[in-house]
Design an enzyme around this catalytic site. Structure first.
Site, short mmCIF file in Angstrom:
data_model
loop_
_atom_site.label_atom_id
_atom_site.label_comp_id
_atom_site.label_asym_id
_atom_site.label_seq_id
_atom_site.Cartn_x
_atom_site.Cartn_y
_atom_site.Cartn_z
N LYS A 8 35.91 39.18 42.55
CA LYS A 8 36.66 39.75 41.43
C LYS A 8 38.15 39.80 41.78
CE LYS A 8 32.70 42.17 39.62
NZ LYS A 8 31.84 43.36 39.58
N GLN A 21 31.63 49.35 41.36
CA GLN A 21 30.62 48.33 41.61
C GLN A 21 29.23 48.96 41.76
OE1 GLN A 21 31.22 44.89 41.71
NE2 GLN A 21 29.01 44.74 41.81
N ASP A 52 33.78 47.67 32.26
CA ASP A 52 32.38 47.28 32.35
C ASP A 52 31.64 47.58 31.04
OD1 ASP A 52 31.62 45.97 34.65
OD2 ASP A 52 31.37 47.79 35.84
#
Ligand code: NAP
Length: 284
Positions: A52, A96, A119
């Site tokens: 990322k 994460q 997200d």
């Protein structure tokens, strides 16, 4: 023989658009930033976070990484999120997953400001998505919709079967496909006679994490098969779909790796730019 859906190619094209958008924003004096919180020492998570950050670099997005040990408390993570919510250099925040079991995942997700929730997991964003006006949508499902669109695969009026009902893939994907007027069936571990349902699918999506789950006899001839599964085996990474046999039956198919995975990261970058625009009162 089916046509290959090349996720790397589609992600590359999406990333080019994102890079142009970032440049445009920079010209208006807006810099784009993404903060990633990583808790614990899960090797796969470390690889995802590294990828990322590298993708951010190539697109002109500034990345900020916050690493916590396995012993970190929920309180410490919440306090870091609070700082990031108030940090104007940061447009997107993600934590994460999976988190160590000691961490209150729900509290973490709810602590992220909905306008920085790239997200798309915050209940506010989930609610907006369900109501049909979502802005920050979960990355893997929206990446899958982008793949279907890129290859002009019709969604409206089609029978879509989604296997797996997680909050991050299966459930939101079912909602998004329904919004695009597919007739959706959502299957899971308690589904009886999975094959009789998958055989009806014009679009079959497997998001389970079980090698060999989808064999050729479960797939309608000409169907589009999207394999979300990631299974680490002695042969390397494989999906849920028996690729060699299913590719002889399907109309379109995604490989693993190189199918859905690259789209997930590209969609995250897309959301980060979208979040920057939302925060600056711009049209998205
Ligand atoms: P998850 O939270 O583990 O959920 C798995 C789902 O599969 C559950 O809904 C479960 O049903 C269902 N399931 C389990 N066994 C089944 C069976 N035999 N038949 C039908 N359904 C079954 O999974 P996830 O987080 O969504 O991830 C799924 C897979 O996608 C994993 O391999 C993951 O690594 C991969 N993934 C890939 C990407 C990417 O970017 N490529 C992104 C996210 C996830 P119940 O609800 O009844 O338990």
């Amino acid at each position: 023989m089916s046509k290959l859906i090349d996720g790397k190619l589609v992600a590359q094209s999406l990333k080019k658009e994102i890079k142009d958008e970032v440049l445009k924003l920079n010209k208006e004096g807006i810099n784009v930033g993404l903060a990633v919180i990583l808790v614990g020492d899960d090797p796969a998570s470390h690889i995802y976070v590294k990828n990322k950050a590298a993708t951010c670099d190539t697109l002109g997005i500034k990345s900020f990484e916050y690493n916590f040990s396995n012993n970190a408390s929920t309180k410490e993570i919440l306090s870091s999120i609070e700082k990031l919510n108030n940090d104007s250099r940061v447009n997107g925040i993600l934590c994460q997953l999976p988190l160590p079991y000691t961490i209150d995942k729900k509290a973490v997700i709810e602590a992220i400001s909905p306008i920085k929730d790239v997200d798309g997991f915050h209940p506010v964003n989930t609610g907006k998505m369900l109501s049909g006006y979502g802005e920050l949508l979960p990355c893997t499902p929206s990446g899958i919709i982008k793949l279907l669109d890129y290859y002009d695969i019709k969604i409206e009026g089609k029978n879509a079967v989604v296997i797996g009902r997680s909050d991050i893939v299966g459930k939101p994907l079912a909602v998004m496909l329904s919004k695009r007027n597919a007739t959706v069936t959502l299957c899971h571990s308690k589904t009886v006679d999975l094959k009789s349902i998958t055989k009806t699918a014009d679009i079959l999506i497997s998001a389970v994490g079980k090698e060999g789950l989808i064999s050729a006899d479960m797939v309608k001839s000409g169907a589009t098969v999207i394999d979300v599964g990631i299974n680490r085996t002695d042969k390397g990474l494989v999906g849920d779909v028996c690729f060699d046999e299913v590719s002889k039956v399907a109309g379109y198919i995604t490989p693993v790796p190189g199918g859905v995975g690259p789209m997930t990261i590209a969609s995250l970058m897309f959301n980060t730019v979208k979040a920057a625009k939302i925060q600056n009162g711009m049209k998205i």
